[in-house]
Design a protein around this motif. Structure first.
Motif, mmCIF file in Angstrom:
data_model
loop_
_atom_site.group_PDB
_atom_site.id
_atom_site.type_symbol
_atom_site.label_atom_id
_atom_site.label_comp_id
_atom_site.label_asym_id
_atom_site.label_seq_id
_atom_site.Cartn_x
_atom_site.Cartn_y
_atom_site.Cartn_z
ATOM 1 N N ILE A 99 0.820 -1.472 -0.002
ATOM 2 C CA ILE A 99 0.039 -0.049 -0.168
ATOM 3 C C ILE A 99 0.474 1.029 -0.194
ATOM 4 O O ILE A 99 1.960 1.419 0.983
ATOM 5 N N GLY A 100 0.553 2.522 -1.064
ATOM 6 C CA GLY A 100 1.140 3.681 -1.132
ATOM 7 C C GLY A 100 0.959 4.255 -0.372
ATOM 8 O O GLY A 100 -0.589 4.955 -0.517
ATOM 9 N N ILE A 101 1.310 5.029 0.769
ATOM 10 C CA ILE A 101 0.360 6.511 0.932
ATOM 11 C C ILE A 101 1.049 7.331 1.068
ATOM 12 O O ILE A 101 2.335 7.916 0.777
ATOM 13 N N PHE A 135 2.979 4.941 -7.725
ATOM 14 C CA PHE A 135 1.990 4.618 -8.604
ATOM 15 C C PHE A 135 2.574 3.318 -8.591
ATOM 16 O O PHE A 135 1.692 2.162 -8.606
ATOM 17 N N TYR A 136 4.212 3.058 -9.526
ATOM 18 C CA TYR A 136 4.533 2.005 -9.603
ATOM 19 C C TYR A 136 5.269 0.992 -8.992
ATOM 20 O O TYR A 136 4.414 -0.065 -8.805
ATOM 21 N N THR A 153 -2.475 1.960 -4.338
ATOM 22 C CA THR A 153 -1.682 3.836 -4.044
ATOM 23 C C THR A 153 -3.367 4.567 -3.130
ATOM 24 O O THR A 153 -4.225 5.185 -3.758
ATOM 25 N N LEU A 154 -3.077 5.763 -2.662
ATOM 26 C CA LEU A 154 -3.826 6.126 -1.322
ATOM 27 C C LEU A 154 -3.041 7.390 -1.049
ATOM 28 O O LEU A 154 -2.542 8.101 -0.826
ATOM 29 N N ALA A 198 -4.005 17.892 -13.278
ATOM 30 C CA ALA A 198 -2.973 16.730 -13.380
ATOM 31 C C ALA A 198 -2.277 16.302 -12.246
ATOM 32 O O ALA A 198 -1.920 16.800 -11.727
ATOM 33 N N GLY A 199 -1.793 14.814 -12.778
ATOM 34 C CA GLY A 199 -0.922 14.419 -12.092
ATOM 35 C C GLY A 199 -1.158 13.464 -10.636
ATOM 36 O O GLY A 199 -1.651 12.439 -10.749
ATOM 37 N N ILE A 200 -0.827 13.532 -9.260
ATOM 38 C CA ILE A 200 -0.887 13.497 -7.874
ATOM 39 C C ILE A 200 -2.987 13.172 -8.260
ATOM 40 O O ILE A 200 -2.528 12.021 -7.519
ATOM 41 N N MET A 201 -4.099 14.199 -8.801
ATOM 42 C CA MET A 201 -4.834 14.088 -8.299
ATOM 43 C C MET A 201 -5.235 12.444 -9.111
ATOM 44 O O MET A 201 -6.128 11.823 -8.594
ATOM 45 N N GLU A 202 -4.869 12.262 -10.380
ATOM 46 C CA GLU A 202 -5.002 11.137 -11.453
ATOM 47 C C GLU A 202 -4.693 9.315 -10.894
ATOM 48 O O GLU A 202 -5.283 8.769 -11.006
ATOM 49 N N ILE A 203 -3.325 9.214 -10.021
ATOM 50 C CA ILE A 203 -2.719 8.087 -9.582
ATOM 51 C C ILE A 203 -3.696 7.736 -7.950
ATOM 52 O O ILE A 203 -3.505 6.210 -8.007
ATOM 53 N N ALA A 204 -4.465 7.865 -7.645
ATOM 54 C CA ALA A 204 -4.456 7.698 -6.335
ATOM 55 C C ALA A 204 -5.885 6.468 -7.278
ATOM 56 O O ALA A 204 -6.711 6.598 -7.450
#
Lengths: 133, 310
Positions: free
Chosen positions: B55-57, B163-164, B169-170, B186-192
């Motif tokens: 789990i990624g935080i 993300f990878y 990803t939380l 864009a960016g971090i808001m999309e990978i969660a």
């Protein structure tokens, strides 16, 4: 590949005065070391376990409460018990007359008020590098 | 001492679930970056890694990542799981040193026998994690953790390497993270895969939740989850835990990110090698074409020397 020095700066016991510990943590950071800070009021058990899990090269204790003899003894004993060969230094309000006993106990270096940051950085580097070899 | 010798010394204790050996194995990887592939392949031939859930935080500085993890992990550890936690904080671009302060928020976990916490400095990596992240995860899987939790550095908008590296990803947000416009970027808001609005006890939280839900609706992102929690009041964690556990089952069957992960891992490694090379290189009067040749020669040579260098 260069290896980084990792240090745990810890405040054991019931003592909330952490200015010195924070100044020192930042100074060691600026000297290129990776410093893990524990925050205030940690138990000897927590400090020793954290030092082991973080695989640090040195534990720097900061104590201003007057309980340094008891706390240091407990921490050194726990380290021995867990077979963790990590050198421990001490800083804070430490009366001159207590220093021989603390060194006898196994505290490798003691920094009293007035010690320059430069001196502390150099000694910490020496002690930590000595362990790396 | 050479890495191989150290490795052999550590292995029996590592297999016997000794935390000191785990800690030293992670240091071994961090300090011998050029030998990483060899160390990891040795480890894989010696130990069958566990299919751990990673789990990624992530989230901006101060949104409450460490406090969130602290609460979540006590939940996991009460259920009898073994948890490995990696906390990443930035290294100084000037001195190379680091102040690793995430542990402060989770000291009550330090003496839990089924929890291991390691603070790691980013050491120049710019993606929000560290260059050794994939290797450290591999070591933790070999050690046999049920769940591995990684906390990134306090991220901005584009540090998305987490993300990878992980299965899920939380993204932790705080109601005072900004207005609606920030959510549309864009960016971090999309990978969660999951948005955690922490500090729900703060006054603005309802409005912020509405912005977030509106955004996700408009993007048709029905598969993305939103949870609101309060770490100070210890509220909302049961639902997060249940969602994570159902997600774990999915990843244990599908392993859907494996290819992305491999690509990112190799890219990460090559970039790091090139960066190291350029550091000791005079760029004065250098044309890019001949530099390219030097870089390629360096990388190829590096590979040939892998076993002998230290």
């Amino acid at each position: 590949m260069s290896t980084k020095i990792r240090v745990l700066i810890a405040k054991p016991g019931l003592d909330g005065h952490d200015r010195g510990a924070k100044v020192l943590a930042r100074t060691l950071r600026d000297a290129g070391m990776e410093v893990i800070y524990t925050g205030i009021r940690r138990t000897p058990e927590e400090i020793v376990e954290a030092a082991i899990q973080e695989d640090v090269d040195l534990i720097g204790l900061s104590i201003l409460s007057g309980a340094h003899k008891k706390l240091c003894k407990k921490i050194l004993n726990l380290l021995k018990e867990k077979e963790a060969d990590i050198p421990v230094t001490l800083g804070g309000i430490i009366p001159e007359e207590d220093i021989p006993e603390l060194k006898e106990m196994g505290i490798i270096e003691i920094f009293t008020p007035g010690t320059s940051l430069k001196e502390i950085v150099e000694k910490v580097k020496d002690i930590a590098m000595g362990r790396k070899v | 001492m050479q890495w191989a010798e150290k490795y052999e010394q550590l292995l029996p204790k590592f297999k016997a679930q000794n935390k000191t050996a785990l800690a030293k194995m992670i240091s071994l990887l961090e300090d011998n970056y050029l030998q990483t592939w060899e160390i990891i392949s040795r480890l894989h031939s010696d130990i069958q890694p566990k299919n751990s859930y990673v789990i990624g935080i992530t989230g901006s500085p101060g949104v409450g990542k460490s406090s969130f993890i602290s609460r979540l992990v006590s939940f996991y550890s009460n259920k009898g799981q073994n948890i490995g936690i990696i906390l990443i904080d930035p290294s100084s671009p000037f001195s190379g040193g680091a102040f690793l302060g995430d542990r402060v928020r989770m000291f009550d976990l330090t003496n839990s026998s089924n929890v291991y916490i390691r603070s790691i400095a980013s050491r120049g990596a710019m993606g929000g994690v560290c260059n050794s992240i994939y290797d450290i995860i591999d070591v933790m899987k070999a050690f046999g953790f049920d769940t591995i939790i990684i906390e990134t550095v306090g991220t901005g908008q584009s540090e998305i390497d987490i993300f990878y590296a992980c299965d899920n990803t939380l993204l932790i947000l705080s109601p005072d993270s900004g207005d609606e416009i920030q959510i549309y970027k864009a960016g971090i808001m999309e990978i969660a895969d999951c948005y955690i609005v922490n500090k729900i006890d703060l006054p603005n939280s309802k409005r912020f939740l509405m912005y977030l839900e509106n955004y996700l609706d408009s993007q048709n992102k029905d598969d993305k989850k939103v949870f609101s929690v309060s770490s100070t009041e210890n509220k909302g964690f049961e639902k997060v835990y249940q969602w994570l556990e159902s997600s774990r089952k999915y990843f244990q069957i599908h392993n859907s990110k494996e290819n992305l992960r491999k690509k990112s891992r190799v890219k990460n490694y090559l970039f790091h090698l090139i960066e190291n090379f350029l550091e000791g290189y005079s760029l004065e009067n250098q044309d890019v074409d001949s530099l390219k040749k030097d870089v390629i020669a360096f990388i190829c040579e590096e590979e040939g020397n892998n076993g002998t260098q230290n």
